[in-house]
Design an enzyme around this catalytic site. Structure first.
Site, PDB file in Angstrom:
ATOM      1  N   LYS A  25      51.979  32.318  24.517  1.00 11.15           N
ATOM      2  CA  LYS A  25      52.696  32.100  25.773  1.00 11.15           C
ATOM      3  C   LYS A  25      51.671  31.851  26.879  1.00 11.15           C
ATOM      4  CE  LYS A  25      53.941  34.563  29.273  1.00 11.15           C
ATOM      5  NZ  LYS A  25      53.898  33.554  30.392  1.00 11.15           N
ATOM      6  N   GLU A  52      42.214  41.688  28.930  1.00 14.56           N
ATOM      7  CA  GLU A  52      41.170  41.327  29.888  1.00 14.56           C
ATOM      8  C   GLU A  52      41.872  41.221  31.229  1.00 14.56           C
ATOM      9  OE1 GLU A  52      39.579  39.164  32.524  1.00 14.56           O
ATOM     10  OE2 GLU A  52      39.536  37.523  31.063  1.00 14.56           O
ATOM     11  N   CYS A  83      38.273  36.311  37.442  1.00 17.43           N
ATOM     12  CA  CYS A  83      38.355  37.763  37.423  1.00 17.43           C
ATOM     13  C   CYS A  83      36.981  38.425  37.467  1.00 17.43           C
ATOM     14  CB  CYS A  83      39.138  38.233  36.198  1.00 17.43           C
ATOM     15  SG  CYS A  83      38.679  37.381  34.691  1.00 17.43           S
ATOM     16  N   GLU A  96      41.600  43.338  44.138  1.00 15.57           N
ATOM     17  CA  GLU A  96      41.209  41.991  43.740  1.00 15.57           C
ATOM     18  C   GLU A  96      41.981  40.982  44.587  1.00 15.57           C
ATOM     19  OE1 GLU A  96      40.335  39.870  39.509  1.00 15.57           O
ATOM     20  OE2 GLU A  96      42.307  40.800  39.738  1.00 15.57           O
TER      21      GLU A  96
END
Length: 474
Positions: free
Chosen positions: A170, A245, A279, A379
């Site tokens: 997906k 992750e 990231c 973040e």
């Protein structure tokens, strides 16, 4: 384009069970340019059944057959690389030069690497009279993000195939089209029906159906920490393996012996690469207090040199961020930084001058940031850099490790031994010393709330393998 509104299941392009569709938005124009089908639990179930039927035969294929398949995929990918780069530019705003030289070039490197790795990988070892066999875990569900869309597909699919697993993928619904082209590549390369299956859709529906499906043996997820927690909870009832992750808030320690001008400039460029949507971006720059004011001036000049504009222009360095939702999140966090007392050295809220259409963000540098501020903790995932002062080496290490994340860290020093010692003390899955060249076989993954498991290199294969001890084998 015919395949974008269909799913690839059991070797064929099929219509979804329900007629739900979603526009794919070009973030440079804010207008739709393609449409995908949105899957349901029924579509996931059909894909899982196909993968389960294909597993017994595919798991027994030889290493040489898998290597030959990867070589065919590599040849076809190279032929279609610029087509994929164009799609990545349109679906998530990556500047076309970056899409060619990074977004898709990494995929070529990963394909070349897996061919070499698999050729040298041992799927068994002897320990006394026990034979230890490494066997494919089974059917795996792969859920990939929008920021490095085709790269993350490749990073998950290749080791899963190499291990002998069958797949249900997906991709992100924000940037799904590159995955459709990759499915076409796999099909052209001669992959048997059911070994790879693609279902588009939303995380709370398709992602959750995959995570909780009893016939999926493992889920590999890349995305936000919040979404990763949801995947892990959905997977818990079936006790499947989950690798993740997740987010990051990586520190970049500039030790007091560096060439400050070079180290600061390169740190700004590294933070802003991919419009800050990585990231592992070095979003917290740590500078010795004695050089702090000078570093702010250097960073401002570097930020102003980052050309923001049309991602189709080869000269553009920063394109738009990937979506309206992402743009709004970044604007909110920039505002929060101002509210909490950080100084805007350049950039700030709003769009760059002359770019009223498109999800463009002003390249922003914050100074006088403390590590307890929201912009130093959360973040941001955009072209926003926080610069923090430190007093000595131990203080820098303390600040760097004072984060719930642990995906990456960076160390710059004129003394390589000193940099290595600092790197050892940083709680992160990857530590980059003196802005090194990218390494396609370096394992990638995080500590703490940045997840678990590793991608890339030979370590990635072990994530998709079970260990069987045949005691008394002799």
């Amino acid at each position: 384009m015919d395949h974008f509104s269909k799913f690839f299941i059991d070797g064929a392009w099929i219509e979804p069970f329900s007629a739900r569709f979603m526009d794919v938005i070009d973030p440079a124009t804010e207008k739709p340019f393609a449409r995908i089908a949105l899957g349901s639990a029924d579509d996931v179930d059909a894909a899982v059944k196909a993968a389960r039927r294909a597993f017994d035969a595919y798991s027994q294929t030889s290493v040489s057959d898998r290597i030959a398949f990867f070589k065919r995929v590599l040849d076809i990918f190279k032929r279609r690389q610029h087509e994929i780069a164009d799609i990545v530019t349109r679906e998530m705003g990556s500047p076309i030069t970056f899409s060619i030289e990074a977004q898709t070039a990494t995929c070529v490197a990963h394909l070349e690497a897996i061919i070499e790795i698999l050729g040298n990988y041992s799927f068994q070892e002897q320990s006394g009279t026990t034979l230890i066999a490494k066997e494919p875990i089974g059917v795996v569900g792969l859920i990939t993000p929008w920021n490095w869309p085709i790269n993350q597909v490749i990073c998950k699919v290749l080791p899963a195939f190499a291990a002998g697993c069958t797949i249900v993928l997906k991709p992100s619904e924000v940037a799904p089209l590159d995955a459709t082209i990759f499915a076409e590549i796999l099909d052209e390369a001669g992959l048997a029906p059911g070994v790879f299956n693609l279902v588009n859709g939303e995380g709370p529906i398709v992602g959750e159906a995959m995570s909780s499906h009893p016939d999926i043996d493992m889920v590999s997820f890349t995305g936000s920490t919040r979404a990763g927690v949801r995947v892990a909870k959905a997977a818990a009832d079936t006790v499947k393996r989950v690798t993740q992750e997740l987010g990051g808030k990586s520190a970049n320690i500039l030790l007091d012996d560096v060439d400050l001008s070079t180290a600061v400039r390169d740190g700004v460029i590294a933070c802003f690469a991919n419009s800050g949507q990585s990231c592992d971006a070095p979003t917290r720059m740590l500078v010795h207090r004695s050089s702090y004011a000078e570093a702010l001036d250097i960073a401002e000049a570097a930020a102003r040199g980052q050309a923001v504009g049309d991602p189709a222009d080869p000269a553009t360095i920063l394109g738009p961020v990937a979506s309206e939702m992402q743009f709004s999140k970044i604007q909110t966090l920039i505002g929060k930084g101002i509210e909490e007392g950080a100084t805007v050295i350049c950039g700030g809220v709003g769009k760059p001058d002359g770019l009223d259409v498109g999800y463009y963000v002003r390249p922003t540098i914050f100074g006088h940031v403390s590590n307890d501020m929201t912009i130093a903790r959360e973040e941001i995932f955009g072209p926003v850099l926080c610069i923090l002062p430190y007093d000595d080496e131990e203080d820098a290490i303390r600040i760097a490790n004072d984060t719930p994340y642990g995906l990456a860290a960076y160390v710059q020093s004129a003394d390589i031994e000193r940099a290595r010692k600092v790197a050892r003390k940083l709680r992160a899955g990857s530590v980059y010393i003196n802005y090194p060249d990218w390494d396609a076989v370096a394992p990638f993954g995080g500590y703490k709330q940045s997840g678990n498991g590793r991608e890339a290199g030979h370590h990635s294969l072990s994530e998709y393998l079970e260990i069987k001890a045949m005691v008394g084998h002799g």
